[in-house]
Design a protein around this motif. Structure first.
Motif, short mmCIF file in Angstrom:
data_model
loop_
_atom_site.label_atom_id
_atom_site.label_comp_id
_atom_site.label_asym_id
_atom_site.label_seq_id
_atom_site.Cartn_x
_atom_site.Cartn_y
_atom_site.Cartn_z
N SER A 27 0.81 -1.22 0.00
CA SER A 27 0.00 0.00 0.00
C SER A 27 0.84 1.27 0.00
CB SER A 27 -0.93 0.01 1.21
OG SER A 27 -0.18 -0.10 2.41
N GLN A 28 2.12 1.16 0.38
CA GLN A 28 3.01 2.32 0.42
C GLN A 28 3.76 2.53 -0.89
OE1 GLN A 28 4.77 0.62 4.31
NE2 GLN A 28 5.32 2.77 4.36
N PHE A 29 3.87 1.48 -1.69
CA PHE A 29 4.73 1.54 -2.87
C PHE A 29 4.12 2.38 -3.99
CE2 PHE A 29 6.08 0.08 -7.03
CZ PHE A 29 7.46 0.18 -6.92
N SER A 30 4.95 3.23 -4.57
CA SER A 30 4.59 3.96 -5.78
C SER A 30 5.89 4.42 -6.43
CB SER A 30 3.70 5.17 -5.47
OG SER A 30 4.44 6.15 -4.77
N CYS A 31 5.81 4.91 -7.65
CA CYS A 31 7.03 5.41 -8.30
C CYS A 31 7.57 6.64 -7.58
CB CYS A 31 6.75 5.72 -9.77
SG CYS A 31 6.69 4.23 -10.78
N ASP A 32 6.69 7.34 -6.88
CA ASP A 32 7.13 8.50 -6.10
C ASP A 32 7.76 8.08 -4.79
OD1 ASP A 32 6.19 10.26 -8.01
OD2 ASP A 32 4.18 10.33 -7.14
N HIS A 33 7.37 6.89 -4.32
CA HIS A 33 7.93 6.39 -3.05
C HIS A 33 8.60 5.05 -3.33
CE1 HIS A 33 7.27 4.66 1.24
NE2 HIS A 33 8.49 5.14 1.09
N GLN A 34 9.89 5.09 -3.62
CA GLN A 34 10.61 3.86 -3.93
C GLN A 34 10.95 3.13 -2.64
OE1 GLN A 34 13.75 4.16 -6.93
NE2 GLN A 34 13.15 6.30 -7.19
N CYS A 35 10.51 1.91 -2.54
CA CYS A 35 10.80 1.08 -1.37
C CYS A 35 10.63 -0.37 -1.77
CB CYS A 35 9.87 1.43 -0.20
SG CYS A 35 8.10 1.32 -0.57
N ASN A 36 11.11 -1.26 -0.95
CA ASN A 36 10.99 -2.69 -1.23
C ASN A 36 9.64 -3.20 -0.74
OD1 ASN A 36 13.57 -3.57 -2.48
ND2 ASN A 36 14.45 -2.76 -0.58
N ALA A 37 8.70 -3.40 -1.66
CA ALA A 37 7.40 -3.97 -1.34
C ALA A 37 7.58 -5.45 -0.98
CB ALA A 37 6.45 -3.79 -2.52
N PRO A 38 6.54 -6.10 -0.42
CA PRO A 38 6.72 -7.47 0.10
C PRO A 38 7.40 -8.46 -0.83
CG PRO A 38 4.62 -6.62 0.82
CD PRO A 38 5.20 -5.58 -0.10
N GLU A 39 7.12 -8.41 -2.12
CA GLU A 39 7.75 -9.38 -3.02
C GLU A 39 9.25 -9.12 -3.18
OE1 GLU A 39 6.30 -6.04 -5.71
OE2 GLU A 39 5.57 -7.10 -3.94
N LYS A 40 9.72 -7.97 -2.70
CA LYS A 40 11.15 -7.62 -2.78
C LYS A 40 11.79 -7.54 -1.40
CE LYS A 40 11.18 -6.96 -7.30
NZ LYS A 40 11.99 -7.79 -8.23
N TRP A 41 11.11 -8.04 -0.37
CA TRP A 41 11.68 -7.93 0.98
C TRP A 41 13.02 -8.65 1.11
CZ3 TRP A 41 7.23 -8.50 5.13
CH2 TRP A 41 6.46 -7.31 5.12
N ASP A 42 13.23 -9.65 0.28
CA ASP A 42 14.51 -10.33 0.35
C ASP A 42 15.66 -9.42 -0.10
OD1 ASP A 42 13.47 -10.41 -2.26
OD2 ASP A 42 14.69 -12.15 -2.78
N HIS A 43 15.34 -8.31 -0.76
CA HIS A 43 16.36 -7.32 -1.11
C HIS A 43 16.74 -6.52 0.12
CE1 HIS A 43 15.35 -7.18 -5.71
NE2 HIS A 43 15.43 -8.41 -5.23
N ALA A 44 15.75 -6.30 1.01
CA ALA A 44 16.02 -5.58 2.26
C ALA A 44 16.68 -6.49 3.28
CB ALA A 44 14.71 -5.01 2.83
#
Length: 307
Positions: A27-44
Motif C-alpha cells: 500500500s506504500q509503494f509507488s514510483c514516487d515512493h521507492q521502497c521494497n514492497a513485500p515481493e522484494k523484501w529479500d532485497h532488504a
C-alpha cells in the motif's frame, strides 16, 4: 530505432519503479515512493526469501490433529498495566512492562510477553496476515513472547524456538467492543509516525477471548512477518475471533505512514508452506470443501443401498 528507444524508456521506468531502499507494504509503494514492497523484501533482508516464512494460509482439511496441543496456562494476563502505545511507522505497538507468561498448549517452554501489535486492511476491509481456508479477516493481533529466561528479543531470535507469537483474528460486529476503548481512544494521539502516548490501564486478558474459548487453535513453525523475517517463531492461531465494530476497525486506518499517507494494508501476503505441517488442537474445526462433502454423501448413500 524508435521501438528501441521506447523499449529502453520503458525498461528504465520499470527499474525506477521496482523498489529500492527500506522495506514497505504494498500500500506504500509507488514510483514516487521507492521502497521494497513485500515481493522484494529479500532485497532488504535475504532471510525474507527463505523457506519457512510467515504468514501462511491454513487449509484446515490438511491440518493434523495433535493431542499435545492442550489448553494454555496464562499467568498474569489479568494484571492491569499502563504501557506506551506507539505508531512505529508500520503498525501500532504496545510494550508489555510486566511479566505475563504463557505455557502449556504444546509449547516447548514457558514464554513471557514482550509486546503486542496489529495488522489491518483499509477502513475495515480485509487485513489479517494469516488466512483460514483463504478467508482474510479485517485485522490480526500478535502478542509476541520470548522464552522466559531470555532478557531481550534479539537474543531470543537466535534460538529456533525462542519466540512464540499468539495470533488472534478480528471480525466485524454491530456493536462496539468497550474493552478496546483505551486503545481506540489512544489512536487519536498517535496518528503521525513515532507518535506515542501513555495507554490507560489495560490488561492482555481484556483484549482477547475468554480463556475457556482459547482451546481451538492451529500451530506451525514460521517466522517474523516483517524484516528481518527471522525463522524462530512458534506460531499459534486461535480460531475464535475478537469482535470490533466497523468504526473501531476504521480508527486504525486514520493513522499515517512516515510520508503522511494513510496507514492501510499493513499485512504481508501469505507465503508458501514449503512442506511444513500445520497442526490443530482437539477443538479446532476442519472446514471440508463442498466437493468432499458431496463425495462423503454419495459414499454414505452407496453404503446404505442393498447389493
Amino acid at each position: 530505432m524508435q521501438p528501441l528507444v521506447v523499449s529502453a524508456l520503458l525498461a528504465s521506468l520499470w527499474t525506477l519503479c521496482t523498489g529500492a531502499g527500506d522495506w514497505c507494504y504494498q500500500s506504500q509503494f509507488s514510483c514516487d515512493h521507492q521502497c521494497n514492497a513485500p515481493e522484494k523484501w529479500d532485497h532488504a533482508n535475504s532471510v525474507c526469501g527463505e523457506s519457512f516464512q510467515s504468514p501462511i494460509n491454513v487449509v484446515t482439511r490438511k491440518t493434523l490433529k495433535d493431542e499435545r496441543l492442550t489448553p494454555f496456562k496464562f499467568d498474569n494476563y489479568q494484571q492491569i498495566f499502563r504501557g506506551t502505545i506507539k505508531n512505529n511507522g508500520h503498525s501500532v505497538q504496545v510494550g508489555v512492562p510486566h511479566v505475563s507468561t504463557v505455557s502449556g498448549g504444546g509449547l516447548p517452554d514457558m514464554y513471557k510477553a514482550v509486546q503486542f501489535h496489529l495488522h489491518w486492511g483499509n477502513n475495515g476491509g480485509p487485513g489479517s496476515e494469516h488466512t483460514i481456508d483463504g478467508e482474510q479477516y479485517p485485522m490480526e493481533l500478535h502478542i509476541v513472547h520470548m522464552k522466559h529466561h531470555y532478557i531481550d528479543l534479539t537474543t531470543a531470535l537466535s534460538d529456533p524456538e525462542g519466540v512464540a507469537v499468539l495470533g488472534f483474528f478480528y471480525e466485524r460486529s454491530k456493536s462496539a467492543n468497550r474493552k478496546y476503548d483505551p486503545i481506540i481512544t489512544a489512536l487519536r494521539s498517535i496518528k503521525n509516525t513515532n507518535g506515542s502516548t501513555s495507554l490507560p490501564s489495560v490488561s492482555l486478558a481484556q483484549l482477547i477471548p475468554a480463556e475457556q474459548n482459547l482451546t481451538s487453535y492451529y500451530r506451525y513453525k514460521g517466522s517474523l512477518t516483517t524484516p528481518g523475517c527471522t525463522e524462530a517463531v512458534v506460531w499459534t492461531l486461535f480460531e475464535n475471533p475478537i469482535p470490533l465494530s466497523m468504526d473501531q476497525l476504521k480508527a486504525f486506518s486514520e493513522l499515517k505512514f512516515p510520508d503522511g499517507k494513510p496507514m492501510v494494508g499493513t499485512f504481508r501476503p501469505v507465503q508458501p508452506l514449503n512442506g511444513r505441517q500445520v497442526f490443530r488442537s482437539g477443538g479446532a474445526l476442519i472446514l471440508a470443501s463442498a466437493t468432499l462433502l458431496m463425495v462423503a454423501m454419495a459414499t454414505a448413500l452407496g453404503l446404505s443401498q442393498p447389493n
